[in-house]
Design a protein around this motif. Structure first.
Motif: not given
Ligand code: NI
Length: 135
Positions: A7-9, A54-56, A78-82, A117-119, A127-129
């Motif tokens: 979904h985003h970085i 991209i998410e800031l 710092y994370h990739i969101c799925y 949620v962050f894992l 990562i983020e779900l």
């Molecule tokens: Ni995010």
């Protein structure tokens, strides 16, 4: 887990306005203005370029969950969101696959209040779900 879609970085930034200007100079378009996330004490906005979102994320308080990360990583991704339509089952499957939950599912004000949620993975970091609402 093939149903997961990137979904985003997520990108940590110290100064939101300066970061937006610099991303715009690279050709990104601001697709969502800055929104305050009261759960995480951060400001969040979204930009897009070439199909990449991209998410800031910028902490607004020293007690923000990302303030510690900011000291460690400075301005950086710092994370990739799925995104998934099967949030709970995929969350459980990630836990059984060695991912560690670093918070509990909470609504994301910058993403229409959908659950996130962050894992943490010992082998690939954070990562983020993100819950996808069908339709
Ligand atoms: Ni995010």
């Amino acid at each position: 887990m093939s149903n997961l879609k990137v979904h985003h970085i997520g990108y940590l930034v110290k100064k939101m306005e300066n970061a937006i200007r610099s991303f715009e100079a690279l050709g990104y378009e601001l697709t969502q203005r800055t929104i305050y996330d009261e759960y995480r004490l951060v400001n969040i906005c979204f930009l897009q370029k070439d199909g990449y979102r991209i998410e800031l994320v910028s902490p607004v308080s020293d007690t923000s969950v990302v303030s510690g990360l900011m000291k460690k990583y400075k301005n950086s991704p710092y994370h990739i969101c799925y995104e998934t339509e099967h949030f709970e089952t995929d969350y459980q499957e990630l836990l059984t696959n060695g991912f560690l939950s670093i918070d509990s599912p909470t609504p994301a004000p910058a993403l229409e209040g959908r659950k996130v949620v962050f894992l943490m993975s010992p082998s690939l970091g954070m990562i983020e779900l993100l819950q996808k609402i069908p339709g």
